[in-house]
Design an enzyme around this catalytic site. Sequence first.
Site, PDB file in Angstrom:
ATOM      1  N   ALA A  91     -38.879 -59.799  71.749  1.00 36.09           N
ATOM      2  CA  ALA A  91     -37.658 -60.871  71.500  1.00 36.09           C
ATOM      3  C   ALA A  91     -37.998 -61.998  70.447  1.00 36.09           C
ATOM      4  O   ALA A  91     -37.046 -62.172  69.246  1.00 36.09           O
ATOM      5  CB  ALA A  91     -37.220 -61.830  73.023  1.00 36.09           C
ATOM      6  N   THR A  92     -39.110 -62.570  70.758  1.00 30.80           N
ATOM      7  CA  THR A  92     -39.522 -63.244  69.402  1.00 30.80           C
ATOM      8  C   THR A  92     -39.330 -63.105  68.035  1.00 30.80           C
ATOM      9  O   THR A  92     -38.393 -63.308  66.926  1.00 30.80           O
ATOM     10  CB  THR A  92     -41.061 -63.572  69.189  1.00 30.80           C
ATOM     11  OG1 THR A  92     -41.136 -64.379  70.361  1.00 30.80           O
ATOM     12  CG2 THR A  92     -41.203 -64.114  68.527  1.00 30.80           C
ATOM     13  N   SER A 216     -35.710 -58.818  75.593  1.00 35.92           N
ATOM     14  CA  SER A 216     -36.636 -57.775  75.606  1.00 35.92           C
ATOM     15  C   SER A 216     -37.688 -57.481  76.941  1.00 35.92           C
ATOM     16  O   SER A 216     -36.784 -57.816  77.912  1.00 35.92           O
ATOM     17  CB  SER A 216     -37.979 -59.487  76.042  1.00 35.92           C
ATOM     18  OG  SER A 216     -39.087 -59.155  75.999  1.00 35.92           O
ATOM     19  N   GLY A 217     -38.390 -56.321  77.162  1.00 36.55           N
ATOM     20  CA  GLY A 217     -38.402 -55.653  78.035  1.00 36.55           C
ATOM     21  C   GLY A 217     -39.086 -56.203  78.878  1.00 36.55           C
ATOM     22  O   GLY A 217     -39.008 -55.539  80.051  1.00 36.55           O
ATOM     23  N   HIS A 218     -40.017 -57.128  78.906  1.00 39.20           N
ATOM     24  CA  HIS A 218     -41.212 -57.426  79.672  1.00 39.20           C
ATOM     25  C   HIS A 218     -40.619 -58.310  80.932  1.00 39.20           C
ATOM     26  O   HIS A 218     -41.451 -58.543  80.974  1.00 39.20           O
ATOM     27  CB  HIS A 218     -42.176 -57.622  78.984  1.00 39.20           C
ATOM     28  CG  HIS A 218     -42.712 -58.987  78.352  1.00 39.20           C
ATOM     29  ND1 HIS A 218     -43.306 -59.996  79.108  1.00 39.20           N
ATOM     30  CD2 HIS A 218     -42.300 -59.153  77.172  1.00 39.20           C
ATOM     31  CE1 HIS A 218     -43.108 -61.298  78.411  1.00 39.20           C
ATOM     32  NE2 HIS A 218     -42.302 -60.454  77.030  1.00 39.20           N
ATOM     33  N   THR A 254     -42.840 -46.982  62.024  1.00 42.92           N
ATOM     34  CA  THR A 254     -42.310 -46.359  63.378  1.00 42.92           C
ATOM     35  C   THR A 254     -41.757 -46.781  64.903  1.00 42.92           C
ATOM     36  O   THR A 254     -42.913 -47.239  64.988  1.00 42.92           O
ATOM     37  CB  THR A 254     -43.614 -45.074  62.770  1.00 42.92           C
ATOM     38  OG1 THR A 254     -43.928 -44.634  61.674  1.00 42.92           O
ATOM     39  CG2 THR A 254     -43.443 -43.994  64.228  1.00 42.92           C
ATOM     40  N   CYS A 336     -45.026 -75.403  78.368  1.00 42.38           N
ATOM     41  CA  CYS A 336     -44.281 -74.206  78.015  1.00 42.38           C
ATOM     42  C   CYS A 336     -44.626 -73.302  78.272  1.00 42.38           C
ATOM     43  O   CYS A 336     -46.159 -72.492  78.300  1.00 42.38           O
ATOM     44  CB  CYS A 336     -44.547 -74.969  75.991  1.00 42.38           C
ATOM     45  SG  CYS A 336     -43.215 -74.142  75.390  1.00 42.38           S
TER      46      CYS A 336
HETATM   47  N1  PLP Z   1     -37.084 -66.321  74.699  1.00 50.60           N
HETATM   48  C1  PLP Z   1     -37.103 -67.032  76.035  1.00 50.60           C
HETATM   49  C2  PLP Z   1     -36.219 -68.002  77.533  1.00 50.60           C
HETATM   50  C3  PLP Z   1     -38.319 -66.324  76.447  1.00 50.60           C
HETATM   51  O1  PLP Z   1     -38.830 -66.614  77.888  1.00 50.60           O
HETATM   52  C4  PLP Z   1     -39.176 -65.229  75.956  1.00 50.60           C
HETATM   53  C5  PLP Z   1     -40.506 -65.017  76.599  1.00 50.60           C
HETATM   54  O2  PLP Z   1     -41.458 -66.081  77.203  1.00 50.60           O
HETATM   55  C6  PLP Z   1     -38.901 -65.362  74.866  1.00 50.60           C
HETATM   56  C7  PLP Z   1     -37.738 -65.252  74.081  1.00 50.60           C
HETATM   57  C8  PLP Z   1     -40.095 -64.137  73.765  1.00 50.60           C
HETATM   58  O3  PLP Z   1     -40.041 -63.047  74.002  1.00 50.60           O
HETATM   59  P1  PLP Z   1     -41.265 -62.688  73.569  1.00 50.60           P
HETATM   60  O4  PLP Z   1     -42.363 -62.057  74.950  1.00 50.60           O
HETATM   61  O5  PLP Z   1     -40.455 -60.968  74.028  1.00 50.60           O
HETATM   62  O6  PLP Z   1     -40.726 -62.401  72.336  1.00 50.60           O
END
Ligand code: PLP
Length: 390
Positions: A91-92, A216-218, A254, A336
Site C-alpha cells: 500500500a505504501t 494492502s494484501g496483508h 513482473t 507509530c
Molecule cells: N496505510 C495504513 C493505514 C496502514 O495501516 C499501513 C500499514 O501499516 C499502510 C498504509 C502501509 O501498508 P503496506 O504495509 O502494505 O505498505
Amino acid sequence: MNLSSSGNQFLAQRVKINPMAKDPIYLDNQATTPLAPEVFDVMVPWLRDNFGNPHSAHILGRKAAAAVEVARDQVAALLPDSGKILFTGSATEAINLGFGAVHALQAAGRNKIIILESEHAAVRDTALSYEKHGFLVEKHPIGPDGIVSLEQLSASIDDKTALVAAMLVNNEIGVIQPIEAIADLAHANGALILCDVVQGYGRVDIPDNIDMAAISGHKIYGPKAIGALWVRDGITLPPMIHGGGQEQGIRSGTLSPALCAGFGHAAMLCQERRDSDAAHIQLLADKAQSCFADWTINGCIDHRYMGNLNIRQDGVDVARLMSDVRNVAFSAGSACASGSGRPSHVLAALGLEPAQIKSSIRLGFGRYNSLEDVELASQYINEAVGVQFA
Ligand code: PLP
C-alpha cells in the site's frame, strides 16, 4: 485464536498462535493479519507448479495472466465502478504512485496538498516529499475524537489545492473519517482525493466518490508484499517504475501470480464473510470493552472500526507492560504502527499529553481471534498493570 473450534487444524499447526502454548495471543491485527488458510491453498499451485511469467505470450504465460486478471477483478469488486486496479508491492507503494497525480495538477497552477494530521507515515512522508517539488503541504488538524471537522477542512481546501489525502479507518485509533463528505469538498474545489483504505477495505463501506484508493494484501488475511492502487478512469499517473511496461506502463516489473491470486482470494473472502466477520469482531470488541472497563478509549467511540481498541490508563508504564506481558502480541499506543519508533503523531493530534500517550496500548482483533483470546489477554495485561500499581 479459536483454531480448534473452527476445525482448522491446518491453521493451528501453521500459525501456532494458541494462548495455551508458548506462542503469544495475537492481538495486533492492524499491524498485519494471519494468512487465511484458503488463501494459502490458492497460492500454493502458483508457487509450486505454475511458474509461467504472466507477461509471456505462450500458454504458460497466458494461464498465469488469466489468474492475475481474475485477482484484479476480485480486488476491484470491493471498490467503486469506473476505475482500474494497478497492482503494487505494498500500500505504501500504491500511495507513492497515487501522489504522482499532482504533477498534472501543478502544471494547471495547483500547488497545495492537504493531508489529515492523523495519516499513516506512508501518506504523511510522501506528501512531505512533495515540498521539494514546490508544493505547500498542510497537515490538517483532527478533533479530540480523531475526526476532522468538515467546516475547518472546507475553509482550507481552495482552488490552489491539487490533492486531499484522507484515510478511511485510522490504523492506530480505528476512527472512521467522513470520506464521502471530504471527497465532495475536494471536488467542489477541483481537487482530487486519495483515500488510504488499507484498514477499512473489506470491512467498511468505501464511498463511490473517491478518485484513488490504496490497499494492502496483508491487512485482509492475504499475503505480504502486494498492494494495489485503485484509480478512477480519466486520472493520469506518470510512470513510477520504468521497464517492461507492465501495469499499463505505470508500474513495470513482473507480477507474482501467487501474490495476486492470494490477494484476490483474500478480497473475495472478505466480501463473502463481511457480515459474519463483522459480527465476530463486534463480539470480541464488546468483550474487550468490558474487560478493559477501567481504561479510557482513545478516539471517537461511535465512528470506529470495532476491531481496533486503543486505550490508556494513567500511570501505566507501557514499555514495562510490553516486556512483562510476553504472551500477548499487542502494540504500544505510543509507537507509530509503521515500526519507525517515532512517537505517535496520531495520539498527539488528539491532544493527549506525552504521559497519556506513553500509557496507551493498541489491541487489534481479527477473524481468527476467539473470545478466550480476549479474556486471557485482558487478564494478563490487567494483572501486570496491577503489579505496577502495587
Ligand atoms: N496505510 C495504513 C493505514 C496502514 O495501516 C499501513 C500499514 O501499516 C499502510 C498504509 C502501509 O501498508 P503496506 O504495509 O502494505 O505498505
